[in-house]
Design an enzyme around this catalytic site. Structure first.
Site, PDB file in Angstrom:
ATOM      1  N   HIS A   1      -6.363  15.807 -45.744  1.00  0.00           N
ATOM      2  CA  HIS A   1      -6.433  15.929 -44.283  1.00  0.00           C
ATOM      3  C   HIS A   1      -7.618  16.825 -43.879  1.00  0.00           C
ATOM      4  O   HIS A   1      -8.442  16.444 -43.050  1.00  0.00           O
ATOM      5  CB  HIS A   1      -5.099  16.504 -43.785  1.00  0.00           C
ATOM      6  CG  HIS A   1      -5.059  16.857 -42.328  1.00  0.00           C
ATOM      7  ND1 HIS A   1      -4.424  16.084 -41.395  1.00  0.00           N
ATOM      8  CD2 HIS A   1      -5.575  17.905 -41.646  1.00  0.00           C
ATOM      9  CE1 HIS A   1      -4.548  16.634 -40.198  1.00  0.00           C
ATOM     10  NE2 HIS A   1      -5.241  17.756 -40.324  1.00  0.00           N
ATOM     11  N   GLU A   2      -7.707  17.995 -44.489  1.00  0.00           N
ATOM     12  CA  GLU A   2      -8.794  18.922 -44.118  1.00  0.00           C
ATOM     13  C   GLU A   2     -10.155  18.324 -44.493  1.00  0.00           C
ATOM     14  O   GLU A   2     -11.122  18.449 -43.751  1.00  0.00           O
ATOM     15  CB  GLU A   2      -8.609  20.287 -44.785  1.00  0.00           C
ATOM     16  CG  GLU A   2      -7.328  21.032 -44.394  1.00  0.00           C
ATOM     17  CD  GLU A   2      -7.081  21.104 -42.892  1.00  0.00           C
ATOM     18  OE1 GLU A   2      -8.048  21.010 -42.109  1.00  0.00           O
ATOM     19  OE2 GLU A   2      -5.911  21.223 -42.491  1.00  0.00           O
TER      20      GLU A   2
ATOM     21  N   GLU B   1      -7.079  14.483 -35.298  1.00  0.00           N
ATOM     22  CA  GLU B   1      -5.982  14.786 -36.216  1.00  0.00           C
ATOM     23  C   GLU B   1      -5.411  13.510 -36.831  1.00  0.00           C
ATOM     24  O   GLU B   1      -5.033  13.490 -37.997  1.00  0.00           O
ATOM     25  CB  GLU B   1      -4.881  15.568 -35.503  1.00  0.00           C
ATOM     26  CG  GLU B   1      -5.315  16.957 -35.064  1.00  0.00           C
ATOM     27  CD  GLU B   1      -5.744  17.851 -36.217  1.00  0.00           C
ATOM     28  OE1 GLU B   1      -5.277  17.623 -37.352  1.00  0.00           O
ATOM     29  OE2 GLU B   1      -6.561  18.768 -35.984  1.00  0.00           O
TER      30      GLU B   1
ATOM     31  N   HIS C   1      -2.493  17.673 -32.248  1.00  0.00           N
ATOM     32  CA  HIS C   1      -1.811  16.864 -33.277  1.00  0.00           C
ATOM     33  C   HIS C   1      -0.788  15.938 -32.626  1.00  0.00           C
ATOM     34  O   HIS C   1      -0.190  16.294 -31.616  1.00  0.00           O
ATOM     35  CB  HIS C   1      -1.079  17.776 -34.272  1.00  0.00           C
ATOM     36  CG  HIS C   1      -1.960  18.814 -34.895  1.00  0.00           C
ATOM     37  ND1 HIS C   1      -2.215  20.013 -34.276  1.00  0.00           N
ATOM     38  CD2 HIS C   1      -2.642  18.833 -36.048  1.00  0.00           C
ATOM     39  CE1 HIS C   1      -3.037  20.730 -35.044  1.00  0.00           C
ATOM     40  NE2 HIS C   1      -3.311  20.031 -36.136  1.00  0.00           N
TER      41      HIS C   1
ATOM     42  N   ASP D   1      -5.085  12.668 -40.665  1.00  0.00           N
ATOM     43  CA  ASP D   1      -3.800  12.327 -41.302  1.00  0.00           C
ATOM     44  C   ASP D   1      -3.924  11.050 -42.126  1.00  0.00           C
ATOM     45  O   ASP D   1      -3.452  10.981 -43.269  1.00  0.00           O
ATOM     46  CB  ASP D   1      -2.713  12.111 -40.236  1.00  0.00           C
ATOM     47  CG  ASP D   1      -2.118  13.432 -39.738  1.00  0.00           C
ATOM     48  OD1 ASP D   1      -2.331  14.459 -40.400  1.00  0.00           O
ATOM     49  OD2 ASP D   1      -1.442  13.415 -38.696  1.00  0.00           O
TER      50      ASP D   1
ATOM     51  N   ARG E   1       3.168  11.451 -36.865  1.00  0.00           N
ATOM     52  CA  ARG E   1       2.243  11.769 -37.959  1.00  0.00           C
ATOM     53  C   ARG E   1       2.698  11.021 -39.210  1.00  0.00           C
ATOM     54  O   ARG E   1       1.885  10.645 -40.049  1.00  0.00           O
ATOM     55  CB  ARG E   1       2.208  13.282 -38.210  1.00  0.00           C
ATOM     56  CG  ARG E   1       1.665  14.056 -37.031  1.00  0.00           C
ATOM     57  CD  ARG E   1       1.440  15.508 -37.349  1.00  0.00           C
ATOM     58  NE  ARG E   1       0.262  15.697 -38.205  1.00  0.00           N
ATOM     59  CZ  ARG E   1      -0.312  16.868 -38.414  1.00  0.00           C
ATOM     60  NH1 ARG E   1       0.175  17.961 -37.841  1.00  0.00           N
ATOM     61  NH2 ARG E   1      -1.361  16.977 -39.195  1.00  0.00           N
TER      62      ARG E   1
ATOM     63  N   HIS F   1     -11.302  15.858 -42.013  1.00  0.00           N
ATOM     64  CA  HIS F   1     -11.805  16.439 -40.758  1.00  0.00           C
ATOM     65  C   HIS F   1     -13.334  16.507 -40.742  1.00  0.00           C
ATOM     66  O   HIS F   1     -13.944  16.485 -39.678  1.00  0.00           O
ATOM     67  CB  HIS F   1     -11.240  17.841 -40.542  1.00  0.00           C
ATOM     68  CG  HIS F   1      -9.954  17.858 -39.768  1.00  0.00           C
ATOM     69  ND1 HIS F   1      -9.799  17.167 -38.584  1.00  0.00           N
ATOM     70  CD2 HIS F   1      -8.770  18.491 -39.989  1.00  0.00           C
ATOM     71  CE1 HIS F   1      -8.567  17.367 -38.120  1.00  0.00           C
ATOM     72  NE2 HIS F   1      -7.927  18.172 -38.956  1.00  0.00           N
TER      73      HIS F   1
HETATM   74 ZN   LIG Z   1      -6.048  18.843 -38.747  1.00  0.00          ZN
END
Ligand SMILES: [Zn+2]
Length: 747
Positions: A584-585, A644, A709, A648, A715, A588
Site C-alpha cells: 500500500h505505501e 488510498e 480513506h 489499497d 477497503r 502511494h
Molecule cells: Zn494510504
C-alpha cells in the site's frame, strides 16, 4: 502542516476531536498493575475447579485438532501446523469469521461478522478496530514504563516525558487552577470582548502571538517543509487552515446547535456573561461558516501540480493585503532575518485572496474574538473537568459517543506521545522491539517491490519509457523501519528536545512551552536542508506512511506486530497483513498524487503524455466504482478517496504476488488447523480481518466527509472485487457482488 502530502495507511486520530480515545483498558492492563495480587492466592476452590475443567477441555480440544489435522493430512497430503502460535491464531480467526455468510456475496461479513458481533463499541468510543486494540496495548505498556517506580533513565528527554505525563495525571493541581491559566493568557494577549474590554487596534499583534508561539491557525496555516519542486531545500508554506472543515461543511442542524452550545459553555466557563456570550459566539460561528464556504474541499485539491504556487513575500502581500506578511512571517520565524524576496509556496491561492477580502470587511472585534477562539480550542484540553465535560457533549453530537470513559492515564499517554513522542518511543522500543524485525521487514519490502515491478511489465496501458522510469522510482524508494536510530543515543535524543522546559507541576504550562518550542524548531529548519531521517510518526504509532518529497516509506515499530506481523505466523498471514501495508505505501508513490513526484521526490512531469491519459482513464474506473458504495444511504466520495483506493488495490496485488513467489521458492507451507481454508484463501481472510471495525452512524458520516480513506468495509470489498485471483480461490461466479464482471486495475 501539509498533512495531505503524507499518505497514511489509516485514518489518523486528529486532535480536532479531543478526547475521542476512550475505551475499556482492563483487558490490556492486566499484568502491569503495580502491587498486584498473587495469581493463585485469592482464587476460591470453585475457581480452581473451573480452571482444572478448562485445562481438561483445552487438552481435549487439542486432541481433536490433532485428530482432525491427521485426517486432513492423510486426505490432502499437505501438513497442518500445530504449533501453539498456529492454533492460537487459527482460533482467533475462526472466531472473527461468520461462516454463515457467503464469501462471494459479502466478504467483509464472511471475514469480520464474528468480530463485529463480539466487539460492541466500547463506551466513549465512536469507532473501534484492530488498530485501536493494538494501540491500546502499546499505551498500556507505556503506562507501565512511565509509572515504574524505578524509572531511572540516563536521558533528560525520557525524564521530560515522564514529567510531562505526571503533570497531566495531576488532576488535583489542574482542578485547583481551574480556568485561570487560560484567562490569564487571554488577558496577556490583549483580551476579548466575551469577558473583558479589549485592545481594538492590535489585529496584527494578536495574529502574530496566537499563531506564532501558540501555534493556533486562524485564517490560514504556516509551516516549513521540503519544497516539492526542490526537495533538497526547505521553504515556507502557506495553506488554508481547515483541511477538513467538518463542523461547517454540510453539517446537520443538530451538530451546529451542539457546536454553538459548546462555544457558549466554554465562553461562560472563561468568565463571559451568558446572554452576551451567546450573541458573540453566534457571530464567531457565522464567521467560521464564511471561512468554510471559501475553503476548497479535499477532492478538488488532489492535483498538486495545479495547486502549487511559488511566490515571493512581496507577491503574497499583493495577493492578500489584509495581513502584513513580512511582519507576520518574521515574527513566526524569529529570529530569522527575512525580506520581501523570501520565497513562499502557496497551496490555496484563491482561498488566500478571498480570506484577505473577508478579513478586510469583517468587524475588528469579531476578528479578535475569532482569533482568541482558535487559541481557546487549541488549549482547552489542558484545563479542568468542566471543560472536558463540555467537550464530551459536543463529541456526542459530532461522532455519536455515548459518554467519555477515557481513563486519565490514557489521555495522558496520548498527550505525551504528541509532545515527546520520540522520548516515549525510546522507552517503547527498548522494552519491545526485536532488532531482527528490522531485517525481516526489509527483506519483505524487497520481495514486494520486486512483485510490484514485475507487474509493471504486464501493464498494457503504459509506454516503455514511463515504465522504465517507474521501475527506477520503485527502486529508489527509501524505507524507514521501526524507529529512527538517534532515539537510542541519549545525547542525540536530548539534543532534539533541548530547550523544551518541562516540569511535573503545571500541565498547562508544559503544553504552552511545547507550542513555543515547536515554533522555534520550525524556524530553525528553514535554512537547513530537509532531514532525510526525520520521522513524522512516533515509534509506538500503529500506522504507516509515504512521503512524496523523500520518496520514502515509513513503518513505525507500533505496526510491526500481530495481527500485521508475527515471526511464528504462517507467511500467508504476514503477507496478507504487513505485506499488504508495505504494498500500500509503496503504491502511494504511484497514486494520483504520488505519481507527480519523480524518484528524487521532486514535483515535475516525468511521464509520457499517452500514459498520463491512460492512467486517468484507469483511475476514473476506480472513482466510479467507489462512488457507488453506500454507507447508511450516503455515498463514498470516490474522488476524495482515490489515492488510498489506488494504494489499497496495488498493495494487495503486490503482496499476493510476493507471497506466490515465496511459495514458489520455498514450497507450500503448512495450513492452519480447524479453519478449513487453503493458504491462498487464508491470505485474503487475513487481509480482510485487519479491517474489522465498528463505528457509530455519526462517526461513519464524519469519516465519509473528512477521511481520505474509504470506509474499512469497502477497503476490503472494493479491493477484492477487483482482484481475479480472489474470485478464483473462493470460486465466485461472475455476477456475484464480489465478482461483478467489471474490474478496475491501475497498478
Ligand atoms: Zn494510504
Amino acid at each position: 502542516m501539509s498533512n495531505y502530502k503524507r499518505a497514511t495507511l489509516e485514518e489518523e486520530d486528529v486532535s480536532e476531536v479531543p478526547g475521542d480515545t476512550a475505551s475499556s483498558p482492563d483487558r490490556v492492563e492486566v499484568g502491569f498493575r503495580k502491587g498486584g495480587i498473587d495469581v493463585l492466592g485469592r482464587r476460591t476452590r470453585l475457581e480452581v475447579l473451573l480452571l482444572v475443567l478448562l485445562l481438561v477441555t483445552l487438552l481435549a480440544l487439542l486432541a481433536c485438532l490433532l485428530v482432525l489435522g491427521l485426517r486432513f493430512h492423510s486426505e490432502s497430503g499437505r501438513g497442518i501446523c500445530l504449533s501453539e502460535a498456529c492454533i492460537t491464531v487459527a482460533s482467533q480467526m475462526v472466531e472473527a469469521m461468520d461462516r454463515s455468510a457467503d464469501p462471494c456475496h459479502d466478504f467483509y461479513q464472511f471475514a469480520c461478522g464474528g468480530w463485529m458481533r463480539k466487539n460492541p463499541l466500547p463506551d466513549g468510543r465512536s469507532h473501534w478496530s484492530t488498530f485501536n486494540s493494538i494501540g491500546e496495548q502499546n499505551q498500556a505498556l507505556l503506562k507501565h514504563l512511565l509509572e515504574n517506580g524505578t524509572f531511572n533513565s540516563s536521558s533528560e528527554a525520557e525524564k521530560k516525558a515522564q514529567f510531562y505525563y505526571l503533570s497531566c495525571l495531576n488532576t488535583q493541581k489542574i482542578e485547583e487552577l481551574g480556568a485561570k491559566p487560560l484567562t490569564e493568557l487571554i488577558a496577556k494577549i490583549g483580551g476579548w470582548s466575551i469577558t473583558d474590554p479589549w485592545d481594538k487596534d492590535n489585529f496584527m499583534e494578536v495574529l502574530k502571538v496566537v499563531s506564532g508561539p501558540y501555534r493556533a491557525q486562524p485564517f490560514f496555516s504556516v509551516g516549513v517543509s521540503a519544497d516539492p519542486k526542490n526537495s533538497n531545500s526547505n521553504i515556507i508554506q502557506v495553506n488554508q487552515s481547515f483541511e477538513e472543515p467538518q463542523i461547517c461543511r454540510g453539517p446537520t442542524p443538530k451538530v451546529l446547535v451542539a457546536y454553538l452550545d459548546y462555544m457558549v459553555e466554554l465562553g461562560t466557563l472563561l468568565g463571559g456573561e451568558k446572554g452576551s456570550t451567546h450573541l458573540q459566539m453566534q457571530q464567531i460561528l457565522d464567521f467560521e461558516k464564511a471561512l468554510a464556504n471559501i475553503t476548497v474541499p479535499q477532492d478538488q485539491r488532489r492535483d498538486e501540480e495545479k495547486i502549487y504556487h511559488k511566490v515571493s513575500v512581496a507577491e503574497l502581500q499583493l495577493l492578500a493585503p489584509a495581513v502584513d506578511w513580512l511582519e507576520y512571517l518574521s515574527s513566526s520565524l524569529s529570529p530569522l532575518d527575512l525580506n520581501d524576496t523570501e520565497p513562499v509556496v502557496l497551496y490555496a491561492r484563491e482561498y488566500l485572496q478571498q480570506v484577505s477580502d473577508l478579513i478586510n470587511k469583517t468587524d475588528r472585534s469579531l476578528l479578535n474574538n475569532y482569533m482568541i477562539w482558535t487559541l481557546v480550542q487549541k488549549t482547552v484540553a489542558s484545563l479542568d473537568q468542566r471543560f472536558e465535560n463540555a467537550q464530551d457533549k459536543l463529541l456526542e453530537s459530532l461522532i455519536g459517543t455515548k459518554k467519555s470513559c477515557t481513563p486519565r492515564w490514557q489521555t495522558c499517554i496520548e498527550n505525551t506521545d504528541d509532545t515527546l513522542g520520540f522520548a516515549l518511543g525510546a522507552l517503547f522500543v527498548k522494552a519491545t522491539f526485536d532488532k531482527k524485525s528490522k531485517d525481516i521487514a526489509e527483506e519483505m519490502i524487497d520481495e514486494i517491490r520486486s512483485a510490484f515491478k514485475e507487474a509493471l511489465d504486464r501493464l498494457g496501458w503504459m509506454d516503455g519509457t514511463t515504465r522504465q522510469a517507474a521501475k527506477e522510482k520503485a527502486d529508489a524508494i527509501y524505507d524507514m523501519i521501526g524507529f529512527p536510530e538517534f532515539i537510542l543515543d541519549p545525547k542525540e535524543l536530548d539534543d532534539v528536545y533541548d530547550g523544551y522546559e518541562v516540569s511535573d507541576e503545571s500541565f498547562f504550562q508544559n503544553m504552552l512551552n511545547f507550542y513555543n518550542f515547536s515554533s522555534r524548531v520550525m524556524a530553525d529548519q528553514l535554512r537547513k536542508p530537509p532531514n532525510k531521517d526525520q520521522w513524522s510518526m512516533t515509534p509506538p504509532t500503529v500506522n504507516a506512511y509515504y512521503m512524496p518529497t523523500k520518496n520514502g516509506i515509513v513503518f513505525p515499530a507500533g505496526i510491526l506486530q500481530a495481527p500485521f506481523y508475527a515471526h511464528d505466523h504462517p507467511k500467508a498471514l504476514n503477507f496478507g497483513g504487513i505485506g499488504v501495508v508495505m504494498g500500500h505505501e509503496l503504491t502511494h508513490a504511484f497514486d494520483d498524487q504520488g505519481r507527480e513526484y519523480d524518484k528524487e521526490g521532486n514535483l515535475r512531469p516525468w511521464w509520457q503524455n499517452s500514459s498520463v491519459e491512460a492512467f486517468r482513464e484507469r483511475t476514473e474506473c476506480m472513482v466510479d466504482q467507489y462512488s457507488q458504495y453506500l454507507v447508511n444511504t450516503e455515498h463514498v466520495n470516490g474522488k476524495q478517496t482515490l489515492g488510498e483506493n489506488i494504494a489499497d488495490n496495488g498493495g494487495l496485488k503486490a503482496a499476493y504476488h510476493a507471497y506466490q513467489s515465496w511459495v514458489w521458492k520455498n514450497g507450500e507451507e503448512k495450513r492452519l488447523p480447524a479453519i478449513n481454508l487453503t493458504n491462498d484463501q487464508l491470505f485474503f481472510v487475513g487481509f480482510a480481518q485487519v479491517w474489522c471495525s465498528v463505528r457509530t452512524p455519526e462517526s461513519a458520516h464524519e469519516g465519509l466527509v473528512t477521511d481520505a480513506h474509504s470506509p474499512p468495509r469497502y477497503r476490503v470489498i472494493g479491493t477484492l472485487a477487483n482482484f481475479p485471483e480472489f474470485s478464483q480461490h473462493f470460486h465466485c461466479p461472475v455476477g456475484t457482488p464480489m465478482n461483478t464482471g467489471k474490474r478496475c486495475e491501475v497498478w
